[in-house]
Write an enzyme that holds these catalytic residues in place. Structure first.
Site, PDB file in Angstrom:
ATOM      1  N   HIS A 442       6.503  -6.093   0.574  1.00 35.09           N
ATOM      2  CA  HIS A 442       7.304  -6.051  -0.652  1.00 35.09           C
ATOM      3  C   HIS A 442       6.836  -7.107  -1.648  1.00 35.09           C
ATOM      4  O   HIS A 442       7.493  -8.121  -1.872  1.00 35.09           O
ATOM      5  CB  HIS A 442       8.787  -6.222  -0.325  1.00 35.09           C
ATOM      6  CG  HIS A 442       9.398  -5.021   0.324  1.00 35.09           C
ATOM      7  ND1 HIS A 442       9.635  -4.952   1.685  1.00 35.09           N
ATOM      8  CD2 HIS A 442       9.793  -3.820  -0.199  1.00 35.09           C
ATOM      9  CE1 HIS A 442      10.173  -3.772   1.972  1.00 35.09           C
ATOM     10  NE2 HIS A 442      10.276  -3.073   0.853  1.00 35.09           N
ATOM     11  N   SER A 444       4.103  -7.542  -5.452  1.00 37.62           N
ATOM     12  CA  SER A 444       3.853  -6.835  -6.710  1.00 37.62           C
ATOM     13  C   SER A 444       2.869  -5.679  -6.543  1.00 37.62           C
ATOM     14  O   SER A 444       2.819  -4.779  -7.384  1.00 37.62           O
ATOM     15  CB  SER A 444       3.351  -7.808  -7.782  1.00 37.62           C
ATOM     16  OG  SER A 444       2.065  -8.295  -7.469  1.00 37.62           O
ATOM     17  N   HIS A 446       3.062  -3.502  -4.076  1.00 35.81           N
ATOM     18  CA  HIS A 446       3.961  -2.380  -3.780  1.00 35.81           C
ATOM     19  C   HIS A 446       4.627  -1.886  -5.069  1.00 35.81           C
ATOM     20  O   HIS A 446       4.740  -0.672  -5.293  1.00 35.81           O
ATOM     21  CB  HIS A 446       5.022  -2.806  -2.767  1.00 35.81           C
ATOM     22  CG  HIS A 446       6.156  -1.833  -2.624  1.00 35.81           C
ATOM     23  ND1 HIS A 446       5.992  -0.556  -2.121  1.00 35.81           N
ATOM     24  CD2 HIS A 446       7.481  -1.942  -2.952  1.00 35.81           C
ATOM     25  CE1 HIS A 446       7.161   0.080  -2.127  1.00 35.81           C
ATOM     26  NE2 HIS A 446       8.075  -0.744  -2.632  1.00 35.81           N
ATOM     27  N   ASP A 483      11.919  -3.774  -6.810  1.00 37.49           N
ATOM     28  CA  ASP A 483      11.959  -4.694  -5.661  1.00 37.49           C
ATOM     29  C   ASP A 483      11.732  -6.144  -6.083  1.00 37.49           C
ATOM     30  O   ASP A 483      11.323  -6.969  -5.261  1.00 37.49           O
ATOM     31  CB  ASP A 483      10.909  -4.301  -4.615  1.00 37.49           C
ATOM     32  CG  ASP A 483      11.430  -3.289  -3.601  1.00 37.49           C
ATOM     33  OD1 ASP A 483      12.655  -3.266  -3.379  1.00 37.49           O
ATOM     34  OD2 ASP A 483      10.627  -2.517  -3.050  1.00 37.49           O
ATOM     35  N   GLN A 660       5.483   5.166  12.789  1.00 41.42           N
ATOM     36  CA  GLN A 660       5.124   6.001  11.643  1.00 41.42           C
ATOM     37  C   GLN A 660       5.523   7.456  11.864  1.00 41.42           C
ATOM     38  O   GLN A 660       6.012   8.121  10.935  1.00 41.42           O
ATOM     39  CB  GLN A 660       3.621   5.901  11.376  1.00 41.42           C
ATOM     40  CG  GLN A 660       3.183   4.579  10.771  1.00 41.42           C
ATOM     41  CD  GLN A 660       3.780   4.362   9.392  1.00 41.42           C
ATOM     42  OE1 GLN A 660       3.634   5.179   8.497  1.00 41.42           O
ATOM     43  NE2 GLN A 660       4.469   3.235   9.226  1.00 41.42           N
TER      44      GLN A 660
END
EC number: 3.1.4.53
Length: 712
Positions: A442, A444, A446, A483, A660
């Protein structure tokens, strides 16, 4: 020694700061010295003023509880005029003013105190320079008038609280005369305060407000099922742990007077014409009606339907046991709960605050032209296969500013907001500086990735045809800030840790609320980066609400609600129209405001978790980053003795392929099937299938890492 005093008023415990005294004496003499040393002995804070002007200035600064004015000599200043000037100020309402007067000689008659009282003085002190005499006078004032004024201010705060209370409250005397009602009482009972105060409950004027047959009429309607009615509040504060406490009459103490709760009021009369029926109520009523003439087997099935409809979690799928699928259970527990972890019985355990260490980011870039190497890389930004990690590397972990300027320019954001590129660049720098580059996931990068995906979706024909430019601008801004200041921990972690943010936002959408609030705070606090400064109020309000709604939609507790609403309101009507007719009407009414909201929510949700739909190399990198962030959270939970929200994300035992696969199966597949059916995204769906196959292959080979060892 200066100290605070504890004062009690009923159940309230108050702390009174040290008393402040202002001495107003034109010249120093034994009397002023007497009061000065008396203040010192009593532990009061003391100031001395020599002129009326300095006295008023000092009082307005300090708000003294006691003022002593020299009234003995009139040649220096007019003591009564000084008193009146102080009384003309608001802070003096709770101040005691003492007049020092000369002693009366034996051959003179005692003077009346009325002129002093009319001037604003509270007390008269006969000249006496004895320190103990001055001390006794001040102590009596403190324990008398000052303490009473302090309690009165506390009472005012209580009445302020009552005025803002949503419960209806009345206060009566021992004789049942109404002394106070709060606004909630007025609204609920249908009376105005002026009609009530000073009147006995039994003496209220007869009118439709207390018509005798009204309650009977209401009860009849309830029995017939025509109206839903909840009895008026009984003016009780409901204590969850103890019995109710009656606050109907604070001063009458157990009075058995009839309360207005038992009177009739006009709001009830309007119930007959109201239709306060929620959609779910209509559904339940239809099912109940259908049951009456249905066979037993159908009626039993409908009973089960009603049982399901009455639950609160209508949109959340029911999982199997944790043993059957621990990865999915942990993902759901970590991403879709508020952090309350049941430990034993009914006890929910919180721990003290955890202080996140926000690493200081490097200074943002200066305003200059985009370097050619970055410009060349950004030539490909409209492609879904754009490599965000290359941009991250070449910009030294500052991809958001560069990608943002390019994307916002393409969509004409500056023109829409009527702001300069300089302002926009400054805004991007501030926003990016508040992302944590120390976070594995999380950060920049992203944010830039989500912005890229959002811009890609906005370019799709059906999406573009469903939204106007304000929607597009709101979506791009929401993606950029969605975020900001993320601490690298989930909402569940913050709630379990009792963090300041969790307390501030009541354990509800903690991070998402913080992201939006901080984004607007950062934007509007400095005109140099305020991209909204030139748009009118109405546009700003609409834009702000759209941004907030989209960022809050990224919170996962309502994931299935958003997806199901999109499927039922957009996908299914659109499919029915395509299959059933040749009409040229707008498919699914997708330009209706409520449908535009659903489209924007779905778009940012898909952009936020689009990693499994990226090319394989990018998908693998993102999987590694999110896993590392979850590993770090598990490590910290163990160190701090917090509940471990996602136990499978233990760096020593976790199977990344399994995590995943569970994430794709549970969250991604259905959502992207629905989004693809609307936006037409064949390339993304192919990437998703290829990536899923990659993770399945690793899992079948019992490989727990991102790649086979031979591929590393």
């Amino acid at each position: 020694q200066v100290s605070s005093a504890e004062v009690r008023i009923g159940p309230m415990r108050l702390t009174q700061d040290p008393i402040q005294v202002l001495l107003i004496f034109a010249k120093e003499d034994s009397q002023s010295d007497g009061f000065w040393w008396a203040c010192d002995r009593a532990g009061y804070r003391c100031n001395i003023a020599r002129t009326p002007e300095s006295a008023l200035e000092c009082f307005l600064d300090k708000h003294h509880e006691i003022i002593v004015i020299d009234h003995r000599q009139t040649q220096n200043f007019d003591a009564e005029a000084v008193c009146r000037s102080i009384r003309a100020t608001n802070p003096s309402e709770h101040t005691v003013i003492l007049a020092v007067v000369s002693p009366v000689s034996d051959d003179h008659e005692e003077a009346s105190v009325l002129p002093l009282l009319h001037a604003g003085f509270n007390r008269r002190f006969m000249e006496n320079s004895s320190i103990i005499a001055c001390y006794n006078e001040l102590i009596q004032i403190e324990h008398g008038e000052v303490r009473s004024q302090f309690k009165l201010r506390a009472c005012n705060s209580v009445f302020t609280a009552l005025d803002h209370c949503h419960e209806a409250i009345e206060i009566t005397s021992d004789d049942h005369v109404i002394q106070y009602v709060n606004p909630a009482f007025e609204r609920m009972m249908g009376y105005h305060k002026g009609e009530l105060l000073g009147k006995e409950l039994a003496d209220l004027p007869k009118s439709d407000k207390n018509r005798a047959d009204l309650l009977d009429t209401i009860n009849t309607c309830i029995k017939k099922g025509k109206v839903g009615y909840t009895k008026p509040h009984s003016f009780r504060y409901k204590n969850r742990r103890k019995e109710s406490i009656d606050v109907k009459s604070i001063s009458s103490r157990g009075s058995d007077a009839p309360s207005l709760q038992n009177r009739r009021y006009p709001s009830m009369a309007r119930i007959h014409s109201m239709t306060i029926e929620a959609p779910i109520t209509k559904v339940i009523n239809i099912i109940n009606a259908a049951q009456e003439n249905s066979p037993v087997t159908v009626a039993e099935a409908l009973d089960r339907v009603l049982e399901i409809l009455r639950t609160t979690e209508l949109y959340s799928p029911q999982l199997g046991t944790k043993d059957e699928d621990p990865h999915t259970s942990d993902l759901v527990g970590g991403l879709m709960t508020d952090g309350l972890r049941r430990l034993s019985g009914n006890e929910y355990v919180f721990t003290k605050n955890v202080h996140q260490s926000h690493s200081h980011l490097a200074m943002p870039i200066t305003i200059n032209d985009v370097p050619p190497c970055i410009s060349q890389l950004l030539d490909n930004e409209e492609s879904w296969d754009f490599n965000i990690f290359e941009l991250e590397a070449i910009t030294h972990k500052r991809p958001l500013v560069y990608l943002g300027l390019k994307v916002f320019s393409r969509f004409g954001v500056c023109e829409f907001l009527n702001c300069s590129e300089t302002t926009l660049r400054a805004w991007f720098q501030v926003i990016e500086a508040n992302y944590h580059s120390s976070n594995a996931y999380h950060n920049s990068t992203h944010a830039a990735d989500v912005l890229h995906a959002t811009a890609f979706f906005l370019g799709k024909e059906r999406v573009k045809g469903s939204l106007d430019q304000l929607d597009e601008v709101a979506a791009l801004i929401a993606a950029t800030v969605h975020d900001v200041d993320h601490p690298g921990r989930t909402n569940s972690f913050l709630c379990n840790a009792g963090s300041e943010l969790a307390v501030l936002y009541n354990d509800t959408a903690v991070l998402e609320s913080h992201h939006t609030a901080l984004a607007f705070q950062l934007t509007v606090k400095d005109t140099k980066c305020n991209i909204f400064k030139n748009i009118d109020r109405n546009h700003y309000r609409t834009l702000r609400q759209a941004i907030i709604d989209m960022v809050l939609a990224t919170e996962m507790t309502k994931h299935f609600e958003h997806v199901n609403k999109f499927v039922n309101s957009i996908n299914k009507p659109m499919a029915a129209e395509i299959e059933g007719s040749d009409c040229e009407c707008n498919p699914a009414g997708k330009n209706f405001p409520e449908n535009q909201i659903l489209i924007k929510r779905m778009m940012i949700k898909c952009a936020d978790v689009a990693n499994p739909c990226r090319p394989l190399d990018l998908c693998i990198e993102w999987a590694g980053r999110i896993s590392e962030e979850y590993f770090a959270q598990t490590d910290e939970e163990k160190r701090q003795g917090l509940p471990v929200v996602m136990p499978v994300f233990d760096r020593n035992t976790c199977s990344i392929p399994k995590s995943q696969i569970s994430f794709i199966d549970y969250f991604i597949t259905d959502m992207f099937d629905a989004w693809d059916a609307f936006a037409h995204l064949p390339a993304l769906m192919q990437h998703l299938a290829d990536n899923y196959k990659h993770w399945k292959t690793l899992d079948d080979l019992k490989c727990k890492s991102l790649r086979l060892p031979s591929d590393s």
